[in-house]
Design a protein around this motif. Structure first.
Motif, short mmCIF file in Angstrom:
data_model
loop_
_atom_site.label_atom_id
_atom_site.label_comp_id
_atom_site.label_asym_id
_atom_site.label_seq_id
_atom_site.Cartn_x
_atom_site.Cartn_y
_atom_site.Cartn_z
N UNK A 116 0.64 -1.25 0.04
CA UNK A 116 -0.11 0.05 0.12
C UNK A 116 0.73 1.17 0.00
N UNK A 117 0.51 2.43 -0.30
CA UNK A 117 1.03 3.57 -0.34
C UNK A 117 1.11 4.18 -1.34
N UNK A 118 1.45 3.70 -2.64
CA UNK A 118 1.75 4.50 -3.86
C UNK A 118 3.02 5.28 -3.76
N UNK A 119 3.36 5.99 -4.86
CA UNK A 119 4.53 6.74 -5.11
C UNK A 119 4.81 7.62 -4.26
N UNK A 120 3.84 8.58 -3.71
CA UNK A 120 3.85 9.59 -2.75
C UNK A 120 4.53 8.94 -1.36
N UNK A 121 4.09 8.02 -0.88
CA UNK A 121 4.74 7.40 0.39
C UNK A 121 6.03 6.86 -0.02
N UNK A 122 6.29 6.36 -1.16
CA UNK A 122 7.55 5.79 -1.29
C UNK A 122 8.84 7.03 -1.32
N UNK A 123 8.22 7.99 -1.74
CA UNK A 123 9.24 9.19 -1.79
C UNK A 123 9.37 9.46 -0.54
N UNK A 124 8.49 9.50 0.53
CA UNK A 124 8.75 10.05 1.79
C UNK A 124 9.62 8.89 2.62
N UNK A 125 9.48 7.64 1.95
CA UNK A 125 10.36 6.39 2.56
C UNK A 125 11.91 6.75 2.13
N UNK A 126 12.09 7.20 0.93
CA UNK A 126 13.34 7.43 0.46
C UNK A 126 13.95 8.64 1.29
N UNK A 127 13.27 9.52 1.72
CA UNK A 127 13.71 10.76 2.54
C UNK A 127 13.99 9.96 3.80
N UNK A 128 13.60 9.11 4.34
CA UNK A 128 14.00 8.68 5.74
C UNK A 128 15.05 7.81 5.71
N UNK A 129 15.36 6.81 4.88
CA UNK A 129 16.48 5.84 5.02
C UNK A 129 17.91 6.68 5.27
N UNK A 130 18.41 7.92 4.37
CA UNK A 130 19.69 8.40 4.70
C UNK A 130 19.60 9.17 6.05
N UNK A 131 18.36 9.51 6.60
CA UNK A 131 18.45 10.19 7.87
C UNK A 131 18.54 8.98 9.05
N UNK A 132 18.13 7.62 8.78
CA UNK A 132 18.41 6.71 9.76
C UNK A 132 19.73 6.31 9.77
N UNK A 133 20.14 6.14 8.42
CA UNK A 133 21.65 5.56 8.28
C UNK A 133 22.55 6.72 9.06
N UNK A 134 22.28 7.87 8.82
CA UNK A 134 23.41 9.01 9.70
C UNK A 134 23.28 8.68 11.01
N UNK A 135 22.00 8.68 11.69
CA UNK A 135 21.68 8.16 13.17
C UNK A 135 22.68 7.10 13.80
N UNK A 136 22.60 6.03 12.90
CA UNK A 136 23.24 4.67 13.24
C UNK A 136 24.78 4.92 13.16
N UNK A 137 25.23 5.68 11.80
CA UNK A 137 26.47 5.78 11.66
C UNK A 137 27.40 6.72 12.59
N UNK A 138 26.68 7.57 13.07
CA UNK A 138 27.09 8.54 14.05
C UNK A 138 27.09 8.14 15.37
N UNK A 139 26.25 7.22 15.93
CA UNK A 139 26.27 6.68 17.12
C UNK A 139 27.66 5.67 17.12
N UNK A 140 27.79 4.99 16.01
CA UNK A 140 28.69 3.95 15.86
C UNK A 140 29.97 4.65 15.85
N UNK A 141 30.32 5.47 15.19
CA UNK A 141 31.63 6.34 15.21
C UNK A 141 31.89 7.02 16.55
#
Length: 217
Positions: A116-141
């Motif tokens: 479910x969700x369509x293209x608009x929701x997919x776009x928001x998901x794509x925005x979320x991934x790099x933010x979570x990546x940065x959160x995890x990488x920052x805590x690891x470093x």
């Protein structure tokens, strides 16, 4: 004088649309994506035709509701990145993400499935991934997070919280917090840690898992 009835109709239409959206969000939060447009009409106390005039398909209704819901998770990640301590920021984000997953079945199914969700929701998901990546990488470093934790682990923690809530929420609605706390403690870095025996999913595997899960069957 002639335009007053038109304005009244537009106001009624806007109220009905919002009534349908509110009812759908409440219903999907409880029943998940298995709820139908007919169910939404009944929950909203309006005729089925009213729902179909506002939303031609269930997908249209789902997009309207959950684009904002997933955007809320993006805002949580952005707020977490502002925390001066990387571990505290990551913990805060995971706890808030898990709270949403545990209390809103519809949003949980939207976030973890491509059904479910369509293209608009997919776009928001794509925005979320790099933010979570940065959160995890920052805590690891910064030395707070064990080396083999990946950003793709964080949504699965939310899914686990949702599963606990779905299974035992009628007994203890806060039980999911216990298991999130246990998982967070296991994510902390400690000297001489043994590596985890199974690797995290990569992005392609995450997409495959999401595409393969239809919560409504």
């Amino acid at each position: 004088m002639t335009d007053k009835p038109c304005r009244g109709l537009r106001k009624d239409a806007a109220r009905n649309r919002q009534r349908v959206l509110t009812a759908a969000r409440e219903l999907f939060a409880i029943k998940g994506m298995e709820a139908t447009l007919n169910d939404v009409a009944h929950h909203a106390g309006v005729g089925v035709g009213t729902v179909y005039r506002r939303f031609a398909t269930k997908e249209d209704l789902v997009e309207a509701i959950f684009e904002d819901g997933i955007a809320e998770v993006v805002r949580l990640a952005e707020t977490a990145l502002q925390h001066p301590n990387s571990w505290d920021g990551l913990v805060w984000f995971i706890e808030r993400q898990c709270e949403l997953a545990a209390t809103d079945r519809g949003l949980r199914e939207m976030i973890y499935s491509k059904a479910y969700g369509g293209d608009r929701v997919d776009c928001v998901r794509e925005e979320l991934v790099p933010l979570v990546f940065t959160l995890v990488e920052r805590a690891r470093q910064d030395g707070y997070l064990r080396a083999d934790i990946e950003h793709t682990d964080t949504p699965i923690i939310g899914l686990l919280a949702g599963t606990v809530s779905e299974w035992a929420g009628h007994v203890d609605p806060e039980l999911w917090r216990r298991y999130v706390a246990l998982l967070l403690e296991g994510m902390r870095y400690h000297p001489d840690q043994k590596p985890l025996g199974i690797a995290a999913l990569d992005e392609d595997q995450m997409h495959a898992a999401m595409h393969g899960w239809d919560p409504a069957g």
